[in-house]
Design a protein around this motif. Structure first.
Motif, short mmCIF file in Angstrom:
data_model
loop_
_atom_site.label_atom_id
_atom_site.label_comp_id
_atom_site.label_asym_id
_atom_site.label_seq_id
_atom_site.Cartn_x
_atom_site.Cartn_y
_atom_site.Cartn_z
N TYR A 1 0.85 -1.19 0.00
CA TYR A 1 0.00 0.00 0.00
C TYR A 1 0.88 1.23 0.00
O TYR A 1 2.10 1.15 0.02
CB TYR A 1 -0.92 0.01 1.22
N CYS B 1 -3.16 5.60 5.11
CA CYS B 1 -3.14 5.06 3.75
C CYS B 1 -3.52 6.15 2.76
O CYS B 1 -4.55 6.78 2.89
CB CYS B 1 -4.09 3.88 3.60
N CYS C 1 -9.48 6.60 2.23
CA CYS C 1 -9.22 5.31 2.87
C CYS C 1 -8.88 5.53 4.34
O CYS C 1 -8.02 6.32 4.66
CB CYS C 1 -8.06 4.58 2.17
N HIS D 1 -9.24 -1.51 4.34
CA HIS D 1 -8.98 -0.65 3.17
C HIS D 1 -10.24 -0.45 2.36
O HIS D 1 -11.11 -1.29 2.26
CB HIS D 1 -7.89 -1.27 2.30
N HIS E 1 -10.24 -0.08 -0.79
CA HIS E 1 -9.86 -0.36 -2.18
C HIS E 1 -9.03 -1.62 -2.21
O HIS E 1 -8.69 -2.16 -1.17
CB HIS E 1 -9.00 0.79 -2.69
#
Ligand code: ZN
Length: 341
Positions: free
Chosen positions: A120, A142, A148, A172, A174
DNA sequence: CGTTTTTGACCCGCGC
DNA sequence: GCGCGGGTCAAAAACG
């Protein structure tokens, strides 16, 4: 399948300007095809390793927390006092059910950066010195997708310089970069994810459970697992960070002099060009014992070639991006500067 | 120039 | 209320 041919066409067109009867061009096409297949296989492997790693990591986290619970009952309250506050804070019993995960990562002690490569993208938003640990704690959010909510804390472990403790909070918004790559692959994507979610987790769980029973008796339990995780991370990082690079060159005006070489990374390609120039120097002056040259000589060599370009594989778009001579010169400069420290 | 890092200020819960 | 330990904000600096 589709992606493969598209990739090749995109990359070859700017360079193979006309005829298809040139044997060198055919070689390039063949080689690119081969590389493309290799890349695809690697991609699958990488996705598999990455998924595997994520799943294993989740289980390891659980186990480490259980271990903490066991150890903290007699007198070891160290962890309780230090770690938790505000949104992170939570009685330890609830820690497992909440979205808080703690990860131990073995890392090079001399590495000051404290960067845990986990697929990430993180933006640092704070750093604090803490009560009973000489090394500071870093706070990250993040930044991969807007909004996020995931945060993480990273701090070197008190008892072992070679270990950093990362604490994650939240889910998360995504997919991770690896999952994105798998998705971009298109046709195989569903196969691999299905296979993964149907069989493997169960298998992993059994395996990890057996492993835990065995390893819990081992005093070096934590560092063993941390080392295993680190090995996985290194593996993933190695596959991810090296950009496969193809150098295309035509030394003289004669089109038949066209040739290419490929390297595992950009810097290796730069080394390759240097080696090529050194070889040419040696051919020109066979008498000379050891040769020296500076960057200007190298530039002259690069400019003296009839044609030169580089294809660099970009992991995020699954394709080779063409680069011109000027780009090579600039990369060469960086490369040599790095070598000189 | 957009993004990330740095770093002191600020804020907040808790024990006293 | 005050101080302390931790977490976050945000302005400036650094990065690329
Ligand atoms: Zn995220």
């Amino acid at each position: 399948m589709v992606a493969t041919s598209v990739t090749i066409d995109l990359n070859l067109n700017p360079l193979s300007t006309t005829d298809h009867d040139n044997p060198v061009d055919d070689d390039i096409v063949l080689d690119l095809n081969k590389k493309s297949k290799e890349n695809k296989k690697l991609k699958e492997l990488l996705t598999f390793v990455w998924d595997n790693y994520n799943s294993l990591q989740t289980d390891v986290k659980k186990l480490l927390q259980e271990k903490e619970e066991l150890e903290s009952s007699p007198k070891k309250r160290k962890f309780d006092d230090t770690v938790q506050q505000s949104s992170w804070k939570m009685p330890k019993e609830d820690l497992r059910s909440s979205g808080i995960k703690r990860v131990y990562v073995k890392i090079d002690p001399s590495d000051k950066s404290l960067v845990v490569k986990d697929g990430y993208q993180w933006r640092k938003y704070g750093q604090k010195v803490t009560r009973d640990n000489p090394s500071p704690r870093a706070y990250y959010r993040c930044s991969f997708a807007p909004g996020c909510p995931v945060k993480k804390k990273v701090q070197r472990s008190v008892e072992d310089d070679g270990v950093v403790i990362a604490t994650y909070e939240g889910e998360h918004n995504h997919r991770s970069t690896m999952q994105e790559a798998a998705y971009a692959l298109g046709d195989d994507h569903e196969v691999s994810t299905n296979r993964r979610s149907n069989n493997s987790p169960k298998l992993d769980e059994v395996l990890v459970e057996q492993m835990a029973k065995y390893l819990c008796k081992d005093p070096s339990f934590t560092s063993e697992l941390a080392a295993a995780i680190f090995a996985k991370i290194s593996e993933v990082d190695f596959l991810k960070s090296n950009k496969h690079t193809i150098i295309l060159m035509q030394p003289s005006q004669n089109r038949a002099s066209r040739t290419f070489m490929d390297y595992e990374s950009i810097s290796q390609a730069m080394d390759g060009i240097c080696a090529l120039y050194e070889r040419k120097l040696k051919d020109l002056n066979p008498a000379m014992r050891n040769i020296t040259y500076d960057i200007q000589d190298l530039y002259n060599f690069i400019d003296g070639l009839a044609d030169l370009s580089a294809l660099v594989y970009d992991h995020s778009i699954q394709a080779y991006l063409p680069n011109d001579r000027e780009w090579i010169r600039s990369r060469m400069f960086h490369h040599l500067k790095k070598l000189a420290h």
